[in-house]
Motif scaffolding. Structure first.
Motif, PDB file in Angstrom:
ATOM      1  N   ARG A 169      -9.330  -5.915   2.731  1.00 28.37           N
ATOM      2  CA  ARG A 169      -8.619  -4.799   3.403  1.00 28.37           C
ATOM      3  C   ARG A 169      -8.008  -3.658   2.371  1.00 28.37           C
ATOM      4  O   ARG A 169      -8.061  -4.002   1.436  1.00 28.37           O
ATOM      5  CB  ARG A 169      -7.003  -5.698   3.801  1.00 28.37           C
ATOM      6  N   GLU A 170      -8.378  -2.443   2.940  1.00 26.08           N
ATOM      7  CA  GLU A 170      -8.230  -1.295   2.100  1.00 26.08           C
ATOM      8  C   GLU A 170      -6.774  -0.873   2.426  1.00 26.08           C
ATOM      9  O   GLU A 170      -6.027  -0.654   3.577  1.00 26.08           O
ATOM     10  CB  GLU A 170      -9.237  -0.384   2.456  1.00 26.08           C
ATOM     11  N   LEU A 171      -6.116  -0.528   1.406  1.00 28.62           N
ATOM     12  CA  LEU A 171      -4.642  -0.021   1.311  1.00 28.62           C
ATOM     13  C   LEU A 171      -4.615   1.351   0.225  1.00 28.62           C
ATOM     14  O   LEU A 171      -5.760   1.483  -0.278  1.00 28.62           O
ATOM     15  CB  LEU A 171      -3.696  -1.117   1.090  1.00 28.62           C
ATOM     16  N   GLU A 172      -3.405   1.823   0.255  1.00 26.73           N
ATOM     17  CA  GLU A 172      -3.244   3.004  -0.532  1.00 26.73           C
ATOM     18  C   GLU A 172      -2.077   2.707  -1.461  1.00 26.73           C
ATOM     19  O   GLU A 172      -1.197   2.298  -0.952  1.00 26.73           O
ATOM     20  CB  GLU A 172      -3.383   4.483   0.364  1.00 26.73           C
ATOM     21  N   ASP A 173      -2.174   3.219  -2.544  1.00 27.86           N
ATOM     22  CA  ASP A 173      -0.924   3.324  -3.441  1.00 27.86           C
ATOM     23  C   ASP A 173      -0.096   4.594  -3.135  1.00 27.86           C
ATOM     24  O   ASP A 173      -0.493   5.205  -2.215  1.00 27.86           O
ATOM     25  CB  ASP A 173      -1.108   2.937  -4.957  1.00 27.86           C
ATOM     26  N   PRO A 179      -6.758   4.688  -2.756  1.00 30.33           N
ATOM     27  CA  PRO A 179      -7.306   3.238  -2.329  1.00 30.33           C
ATOM     28  C   PRO A 179      -7.467   2.247  -3.148  1.00 30.33           C
ATOM     29  O   PRO A 179      -7.795   2.296  -4.430  1.00 30.33           O
ATOM     30  CB  PRO A 179      -8.639   3.711  -1.495  1.00 30.33           C
ATOM     31  N   PHE A 180      -7.141   0.972  -2.664  1.00 31.64           N
ATOM     32  CA  PHE A 180      -7.367  -0.283  -3.491  1.00 31.64           C
ATOM     33  C   PHE A 180      -7.521  -1.162  -2.502  1.00 31.64           C
ATOM     34  O   PHE A 180      -7.543  -1.074  -1.313  1.00 31.64           O
ATOM     35  CB  PHE A 180      -6.190  -0.565  -4.390  1.00 31.64           C
ATOM     36  N   TYR A 181      -8.130  -2.286  -2.963  1.00 34.97           N
ATOM     37  CA  TYR A 181      -8.685  -3.422  -1.857  1.00 34.97           C
ATOM     38  C   TYR A 181      -8.110  -4.805  -2.303  1.00 34.97           C
ATOM     39  O   TYR A 181      -8.074  -5.211  -3.422  1.00 34.97           O
ATOM     40  CB  TYR A 181     -10.482  -3.309  -1.829  1.00 34.97           C
TER      41      TYR A 181
END
Length: 268
Positions: free
Chosen positions: A55-59, A64-66
């Motif tokens: 799942r890709e998210l953002e700080d 982006p981080f995974y």
């Protein structure tokens, strides 16, 4: 892994800019003036979707981080970064250390990929790279009475087609569309063929193991050894900082970006 994400839709909201391609190319280890022929790998890596199981998210800064959904492990690198880096390094190694393919082999590969060599000479760099492409990590090549076949060590399945065939076939579609909408060569074609739209030079092998330069547009052969360096990487040899000059001096065509976004998923 290479070939696992072929034909998946682009998940990124925006096509990478030329500056982003430049930065990501260096992140993969590409050297300006030397590795221009592989810029297509950087361009497509930036369009790679997040693979299944992540799942890709953002700080808070938008970076982006995974998250690995099986282990809950968090990572900053895109899960496919290593695959694109491996493709770049293995393809570069093959092109630098292996003898170039013959004209017959590249022509046959071009037709196999859906190119029309007599009309699309400026895109024949794709056929040459496809002819020389090694099998990706996780695959092994074998041969039996019926010819070569490929074994996926993860799935334990075999295939008669090279694992990267669809990668290059889709690249043909993308680069052809770019050519149509900008009425000229894309960044990736310029990096492989030079900026003279009237020429499409390629270093190829003769039947007896020698090398020569063949122009896919003019049909002219040259055995002049001095031409080998000139045409081995026309853009880079003309100017060591060539790909940056292309990126920063070449007009940005919105139509080209749209063409890439509408036709490309991750190639690997």
């Amino acid at each position: 892994r290479p070939s696992d994400t072929v034909n998946k839709p682009v998940q990124a909201s925006d096509l990478p800019t030329l500056g982003e391609i430049d930065a990501y190319a260096e992140y993969l280890g590409m050297v300006p003036g030397e590795d221009g022929p592989f810029l297509w790998i950087a361009e497509q890596a930036l369009c790679a979707p997040c693979p299944d199981g992540y799942r890709e998210l953002e700080d808070h800064r938008g970076k982006p981080f995974y998250i690995d959904l099986d282990t809950d492990a968090v990572q900053w690198d895109h899960p496919y970064d290593q695959d694109y880096e491996q493709l770049f390094l293995s393809l570069k190694h093959a092109l630098k250390t292996e003898p170039p393919p013959t004209k017959v082999d590249v022509h046959a590969m071009g037709v196999y990929l859906g190119l029309a060599p007599e009309r699309e000479g400026r895109l024949m760099w794709i056929a040459k790279q496809a002819t020389m492409a090694p099998v990706p990590s996780g695959w092994t090549e074998h041969e039996d009475a019926s010819g070569p076949y490929y074994y996926d060590t993860d799935s334990e399945e075999t295939s008669r087609t090279h694992p990267l065939d669809d990668t290059f076939r889709q690249l043909v579609v993308i680069e052809r569309k770019k050519t149509e909408v900008v009425n000229g060569s894309s960044l990736c074609t310029l990096a492989n063929m030079g900026d003279d739209e009237r020429k499409a030079p390629a270093q190829l092998s003769t039947a007896d193991g020698g090398t020569f330069i063949y122009d896919w547009i003019t049909g002219v052969d040259s055995a002049d050894p001095s031409m080998v360096k000139v045409y081995s990487n026309p853009v880079a040899d003309a100017n060591p900082g060539a790909w940056r000059n292309i990126i920063h001096d070449r007009p940005v065509h919105e139509e080209e970006a749209t063409a890439s976004k509408n036709t490309s998923g991750s190639l690997l």
